[in-house]
Design a protein around this motif. Sequence first.
Motif: not given
Length: 290
Positions: A219-225, A244-257
């Motif tokens: 299960e992912d935790l994007w809602e909690a993030f 923690l993948s490079i792709e998830t690392f980048a997506e975190m930055a995209r979703r959290a300015p």
Amino acid sequence: MSSTFAPESHFITARDGLRLHYRDYPCPAATRLPFVCLPGLARTADDFCLVAEAAQQSGRRVLALDYRGRGRSEWDKDWRRYNPDVEEEDIFAVLADAGVARAVFFGTSRGGLHTMRLARARPGLISAAILNDIGPVIEKKGLLLIKGYVGKMPPLQKMSDAAALMRLTASVAFPAITPEQWEIFARQTFEERDGKIALRYDPELAHTLDDITPECEVEDLWEAFAALAQHPILALRGETSNILSIETFAEMARRAPRLERHTVPGQGHAPLLLDQPTIERVMQFLNKQD
């Protein structure tokens, strides 16, 4: 810089009667928000010793927690209570005992998952966060590797054997770790008990990974993030991380300015927080808060 006071061990009783331990690095003249450190699955408060001392010297009170079944906290007779919901009740109990209503949080691995969930469960508790090699998507390959070693160890007679074992099994993922740091990491992971080397956590923790299989869905935790993403975040990633993948690392930055990223060279899951450059990067972020 503030004066340094020796850390104090505190024990409280959880709602179900279990004895819990946390380490308090006091800072009587503190004008900044406290700093709360949450360790990984089978880790303890000791993982944060150098970071905690640096934060304390900068003018913050620091709390570092031992979850139930880890470190100096009592082992639970029922491993099923080693779950996020119960552990978060324990975290709230520690915060209440320490009189902390708002803080900067630092979560390594499982501690980072707790930090995301706490941001959703109790708005206002977290002012900023540091996530150490964890994100809303956890790589199954890494979980399977963790499942392969949690709660398992061969007979060891002395701490140098433990350090040698860790170096043998993890040096590929941690090529940057020095012999001295392997020794420190071994002492943070094992202890001498009855003339033998023992784990510093309840081996029954391994059962919490029973459901992790090659076929399972994680299960992912994007809602909690999303609840955490409104705050300043520093995300650390080990260069060789399998969690923690490079792709998830980048997506975190995209979703959290407001998220800042830092890659720890020559380390995997999770960076040990023993090298000066990583500690300095953490302090650079921490000193901008409040």
